[in-house]
Design a protein around this motif. Structure first.
Motif, PDB file in Angstrom:
ATOM      1  N   LEU A  13       0.859  -1.177   0.000  1.00  6.84           N
ATOM      2  CA  LEU A  13       0.000   0.000   0.000  1.00  6.84           C
ATOM      3  C   LEU A  13       0.900   1.234   0.000  1.00  6.84           C
ATOM      4  CD1 LEU A  13      -2.794   1.332   0.216  1.00  6.84           C
ATOM      5  CD2 LEU A  13      -2.608   1.085   2.707  1.00  6.84           C
ATOM      6  N   VAL A  14       0.748   2.069  -1.013  1.00  3.95           N
ATOM      7  CA  VAL A  14       1.597   3.258  -1.139  1.00  3.95           C
ATOM      8  C   VAL A  14       1.040   4.357  -0.246  1.00  3.95           C
ATOM      9  CG1 VAL A  14       2.541   4.974  -2.728  1.00  3.95           C
ATOM     10  CG2 VAL A  14       2.173   2.618  -3.506  1.00  3.95           C
ATOM     11  N   ARG A  15       1.855   4.776   0.717  1.00  2.00           N
ATOM     12  CA  ARG A  15       1.442   5.826   1.644  1.00  2.00           C
ATOM     13  C   ARG A  15       1.902   7.206   1.194  1.00  2.00           C
ATOM     14  NH1 ARG A  15      -2.810   4.396   4.706  1.00  2.00           N
ATOM     15  NH2 ARG A  15      -2.452   2.418   5.835  1.00  2.00           N
ATOM     16  N   ALA A  16       3.037   7.288   0.509  1.00  2.00           N
ATOM     17  CA  ALA A  16       3.542   8.584   0.055  1.00  2.00           C
ATOM     18  C   ALA A  16       4.533   8.356  -1.079  1.00  2.00           C
ATOM     19  CB  ALA A  16       4.215   9.340   1.204  1.00  2.00           C
ATOM     20  N   VAL A  17       4.633   9.334  -1.947  1.00  2.00           N
ATOM     21  CA  VAL A  17       5.669   9.347  -2.982  1.00  2.00           C
ATOM     22  C   VAL A  17       6.346  10.711  -2.950  1.00  2.00           C
ATOM     23  CG1 VAL A  17       4.548   7.663  -4.496  1.00  2.00           C
ATOM     24  CG2 VAL A  17       4.041  10.090  -4.762  1.00  2.00           C
ATOM     25  N   GLY A  18       7.589  10.760  -3.413  1.00  2.00           N
ATOM     26  CA  GLY A  18       8.319  12.014  -3.499  1.00  2.00           C
ATOM     27  C   GLY A  18       8.459  12.414  -4.952  1.00  2.00           C
ATOM     28  N   GLY A  19       9.608  12.050  -5.550  1.00  2.00           N
ATOM     29  CA  GLY A  19       9.780  12.273  -6.977  1.00  2.00           C
ATOM     30  C   GLY A  19       9.008  11.238  -7.776  1.00  2.00           C
ATOM     31  N   PRO A  20       9.175  11.247  -9.106  1.00  2.00           N
ATOM     32  CA  PRO A  20       8.470  10.260  -9.923  1.00  2.00           C
ATOM     33  C   PRO A  20       8.767   8.827  -9.480  1.00  2.00           C
ATOM     34  CG  PRO A  20       9.479  11.948 -11.295  1.00  2.00           C
ATOM     35  CD  PRO A  20       9.978  12.189  -9.909  1.00  2.00           C
ATOM     36  N   CYS A  21       7.734   8.026  -9.411  1.00  2.00           N
ATOM     37  CA  CYS A  21       7.843   6.618  -9.018  1.00  2.00           C
ATOM     38  C   CYS A  21       7.090   5.803 -10.065  1.00  2.00           C
ATOM     39  CB  CYS A  21       7.258   6.402  -7.629  1.00  2.00           C
ATOM     40  SG  CYS A  21       7.357   4.689  -7.043  1.00  2.00           S
ATOM     41  N   LEU A  22       7.814   4.937 -10.775  1.00  2.00           N
ATOM     42  CA  LEU A  22       7.247   4.204 -11.900  1.00  2.00           C
ATOM     43  C   LEU A  22       7.449   2.709 -11.719  1.00  2.00           C
ATOM     44  CD1 LEU A  22       8.719   6.349 -14.823  1.00  2.00           C
ATOM     45  CD2 LEU A  22       6.493   6.634 -13.716  1.00  2.00           C
ATOM     46  N   VAL A  23       6.493   1.924 -12.185  1.00  2.00           N
ATOM     47  CA  VAL A  23       6.690   0.482 -12.314  1.00  2.00           C
ATOM     48  C   VAL A  23       7.528   0.249 -13.566  1.00  2.00           C
ATOM     49  CG1 VAL A  23       5.588  -1.758 -12.624  1.00  2.00           C
ATOM     50  CG2 VAL A  23       4.504  -0.026 -11.174  1.00  2.00           C
ATOM     51  N   GLN A  24       8.602  -0.521 -13.426  1.00  2.00           N
ATOM     52  CA  GLN A  24       9.467  -0.825 -14.562  1.00  2.00           C
ATOM     53  C   GLN A  24       9.878  -2.292 -14.513  1.00  2.00           C
ATOM     54  OE1 GLN A  24      10.160   1.041 -17.103  1.00  2.00           O
ATOM     55  NE2 GLN A  24       9.420   3.027 -16.349  1.00  2.00           N
ATOM     56  N   ASP A  25      10.065  -2.870 -15.703  1.00  2.00           N
ATOM     57  CA  ASP A  25      10.620  -4.216 -15.801  1.00  2.00           C
ATOM     58  C   ASP A  25      11.707  -4.199 -16.866  1.00  2.00           C
ATOM     59  OD1 ASP A  25       9.210  -4.215 -18.201  1.00  2.00           O
ATOM     60  OD2 ASP A  25       7.675  -5.627 -17.523  1.00  2.00           O
ATOM     61  N   ALA A  26      11.938  -5.307 -17.534  1.00  2.00           N
ATOM     62  CA  ALA A  26      13.015  -5.374 -18.524  1.00  2.00           C
ATOM     63  C   ALA A  26      12.634  -4.736 -19.861  1.00  2.00           C
ATOM     64  CB  ALA A  26      13.434  -6.829 -18.741  1.00  2.00           C
ATOM     65  N   GLY A  27      11.409  -4.224 -19.997  1.00  2.00           N
ATOM     66  CA  GLY A  27      11.020  -3.483 -21.190  1.00  2.00           C
ATOM     67  C   GLY A  27      10.230  -4.321 -22.184  1.00  2.00           C
ATOM     68  N   ARG A  28       9.857  -3.668 -23.295  1.00  2.00           N
ATOM     69  CA  ARG A  28       9.045  -4.294 -24.344  1.00  2.00           C
ATOM     70  C   ARG A  28       9.712  -4.149 -25.706  1.00  2.00           C
ATOM     71  NH1 ARG A  28       6.038  -0.165 -22.243  1.00  2.00           N
ATOM     72  NH2 ARG A  28       4.595  -1.579 -21.225  1.00  2.00           N
ATOM     73  N   PRO A  29      10.845  -4.787 -25.929  1.00  2.00           N
ATOM     74  CA  PRO A  29      11.514  -4.679 -27.234  1.00  2.00           C
ATOM     75  C   PRO A  29      10.687  -5.318 -28.339  1.00  2.00           C
ATOM     76  CG  PRO A  29      12.513  -6.410 -25.918  1.00  2.00           C
ATOM     77  CD  PRO A  29      11.549  -5.705 -25.009  1.00  2.00           C
ATOM     78  N   GLY A  30      10.950  -4.886 -29.574  1.00  2.00           N
ATOM     79  CA  GLY A  30      10.324  -5.523 -30.722  1.00  2.00           C
ATOM     80  C   GLY A  30       9.121  -4.809 -31.285  1.00  2.00           C
ATOM     81  N   HIS A  31       8.806  -3.590 -30.778  1.00  2.00           N
ATOM     82  CA  HIS A  31       7.607  -2.888 -31.243  1.00  2.00           C
ATOM     83  C   HIS A  31       7.932  -1.551 -31.911  1.00  2.00           C
ATOM     84  CE1 HIS A  31       5.063  -5.807 -29.178  1.00  2.00           C
ATOM     85  NE2 HIS A  31       5.815  -5.649 -28.106  1.00  2.00           N
ATOM     86  N   ALA A  32       9.168  -1.359 -32.317  1.00  2.00           N
ATOM     87  CA  ALA A  32       9.540  -0.093 -32.948  1.00  2.00           C
ATOM     88  C   ALA A  32       8.755   0.159 -34.229  1.00  2.00           C
ATOM     89  CB  ALA A  32      11.036  -0.075 -33.244  1.00  2.00           C
ATOM     90  N   ALA A  33       8.363  -0.893 -34.930  1.00  2.00           N
ATOM     91  CA  ALA A  33       7.632  -0.741 -36.190  1.00  2.00           C
ATOM     92  C   ALA A  33       6.281  -0.065 -35.998  1.00  2.00           C
ATOM     93  CB  ALA A  33       7.442  -2.100 -36.861  1.00  2.00           C
ATOM     94  N   ILE A  34       5.725  -0.137 -34.790  1.00  2.00           N
ATOM     95  CA  ILE A  34       4.452   0.544 -34.514  1.00  2.00           C
ATOM     96  C   ILE A  34       4.686   1.795 -33.663  1.00  2.00           C
ATOM     97  CG2 ILE A  34       3.051  -1.539 -34.779  1.00  2.00           C
ATOM     98  CD1 ILE A  34       2.896  -1.728 -31.727  1.00  2.00           C
ATOM     99  N   GLY A  35       5.946   2.239 -33.578  1.00  2.00           N
ATOM    100  CA  GLY A  35       6.258   3.484 -32.900  1.00  2.00           C
ATOM    101  C   GLY A  35       6.411   3.392 -31.400  1.00  2.00           C
ATOM    102  N   VAL A  36       6.602   2.184 -30.874  1.00  2.00           N
ATOM    103  CA  VAL A  36       6.738   1.985 -29.429  1.00  2.00           C
ATOM    104  C   VAL A  36       8.146   1.503 -29.123  1.00  2.00           C
ATOM    105  CG1 VAL A  36       5.903   0.734 -27.398  1.00  2.00           C
ATOM    106  CG2 VAL A  36       4.290   1.479 -29.159  1.00  2.00           C
ATOM    107  N   GLY A  37       8.844   2.221 -28.264  1.00  2.00           N
ATOM    108  CA  GLY A  37      10.199   1.854 -27.900  1.00  2.00           C
ATOM    109  C   GLY A  37      10.243   0.772 -26.839  1.00  2.00           C
ATOM    110  N   ALA A  38      11.463   0.360 -26.477  1.00  2.00           N
ATOM    111  CA  ALA A  38      11.627  -0.731 -25.514  1.00  2.00           C
ATOM    112  C   ALA A  38      11.330  -0.292 -24.092  1.00  2.00           C
ATOM    113  CB  ALA A  38      13.049  -1.282 -25.597  1.00  2.00           C
ATOM    114  N   SER A  39      11.649   0.942 -23.725  1.00  2.00           N
ATOM    115  CA  SER A  39      11.456   1.447 -22.367  1.00  2.00           C
ATOM    116  C   SER A  39      12.175   0.525 -21.369  1.00  2.00           C
ATOM    117  CB  SER A  39       9.963   1.597 -22.059  1.00  2.00           C
ATOM    118  OG  SER A  39       9.777   2.310 -20.847  1.00  2.00           O
ATOM    119  N   GLY A  40      11.588   0.260 -20.208  1.00  2.00           N
ATOM    120  CA  GLY A  40      12.220  -0.581 -19.196  1.00  2.00           C
ATOM    121  C   GLY A  40      13.034   0.231 -18.209  1.00  2.00           C
TER     122      GLY A  40
END
Length: 283
Positions: free
Chosen positions: A5-32
């Motif tokens: 349960l998130v009680r407080a955040v300070g700066g940006p807090c993001l859910v991240q994993d190893a990314g989504r490679p393979g979608h550049a053809a539809i304009g989506v980067g790998a991120s992660g």
């Protein structure tokens, strides 16, 4: 539902994993995860499978409460931590019992810390990934106070160590760069490695904006068509201030790429704060 349960955040807090490679053809980067090594280490320490989702926390300020017994670990930027009111180091695997809280202060150095939980963060995946892509605007929304983050079943491995040494960062950062395919589009490209640079305040996961004496475009080069882009590419817009692409970079770009940061050094880019000094050397 068991989770955090998130009680407080300070700066940006993001859910991240190893990314989504393979979608550049539809304009989506790998991120992660921006600092892939720190993210992967946190997951290994709590026994998660590779690619389990974790929290990427910018400059601390996060406070979470366990709703069940969970094992947690924080890596990356060495933020001061308290677990159930006790001071704990980053890199240590600790248990949170129901109702206990983990609080994360502002790290003395570095920018991004990673909180891994045994089992992983089980938010809904998009295009096969739980990463938030800040440029494309896909993936789970930024974490906010009041969110209940569900836990998954990715914790199938053994927890083999209690702790690892906290991260430390060189100042200024000296990073390796390979000469880019459009280096000849800049008249004084050697100043990229000869001059000092600082990270600009407008930097984010899309790219680091470098501040210093502007580079000078070569004359009579015309206009460059858009080309494929990648993490670590150093583009020089018309103003002459280099931009170093991060994990949420666009899949194409129309400015000359004068260099590409060695992939192993891009994790260090993720820990540079606005105002930090950075130097480059050709390899």
């Amino acid at each position: 539902m068991s989770g955090l349960l998130v009680r407080a955040v300070g700066g940006p807090c993001l859910v991240q994993d190893a990314g989504r490679p393979g979608h550049a053809a539809i304009g989506v980067g790998a991120s992660g995860a921006a600092d892939r090594a720190s993210y992967a280490l946190a997951n290994r320490l709590v026994g998660n499978e590779p690619g389990a989702a974790a929290l990427e926390v910018v400059l601390g300020g996060l406070e979470v409460e366990a709703t069940a017994t969970v094992w947690v670990c924080v890596t990356g930027a060495p933020a001061p931590l308290t677990v159930a009111g006790r001071a704990e180091p980053t890199g240590a695997v600790r248990v949170l019992r129901p109702g206990e809280r983990l609080r994360m202060g502002v790290p003395a150095s570095g920018l991004r810390s990673y909180l891994a939980v045994r089992g992983g963060i089980a938010v809904r995946p998009v295009l096969g990934s739980r990463s938030r892509d800040t440029l494309a605007g896909i993936g789970p929304a930024p974490v906010a106070a009041g969110d209940l983050l569900p836990l998954g079943t990715a914790g199938t491995g053994a927890m083999l160590v209690d702790a690892v040494p906290p991260a430390s960062y060189d100042d200024p950062a000296l990073l390796r760069v390979v000469r880019g395919p459009r280096a000849d589009w800049i008249a004084d490209v050697e100043r990229l490695v000869a001059a000092p640079w600082r990270v600009g305040a407008a930097s984010d996961r899309v790219g680091l904006r470098l501040e210093g004496v502007a580079l000078t475009p070569a004359v009579s080069r015309g206009e460059l068509p858009s080309e494929g882009a990648l993490r670590g590419a150093i583009q020089v817009p018309p103003g002459g201030g280099p931009v170093v692409f991060g994990p949420d970079h666009p899949v194409t770009g129309g400015y000359p790429v004068v260099g590409v940061v060695v992939d192993a050094d891009t994790d260090r880019l993720a820990q540079l704060r606005p105002g930090d000094a950075v130097r480059w050397r050709w390899v």
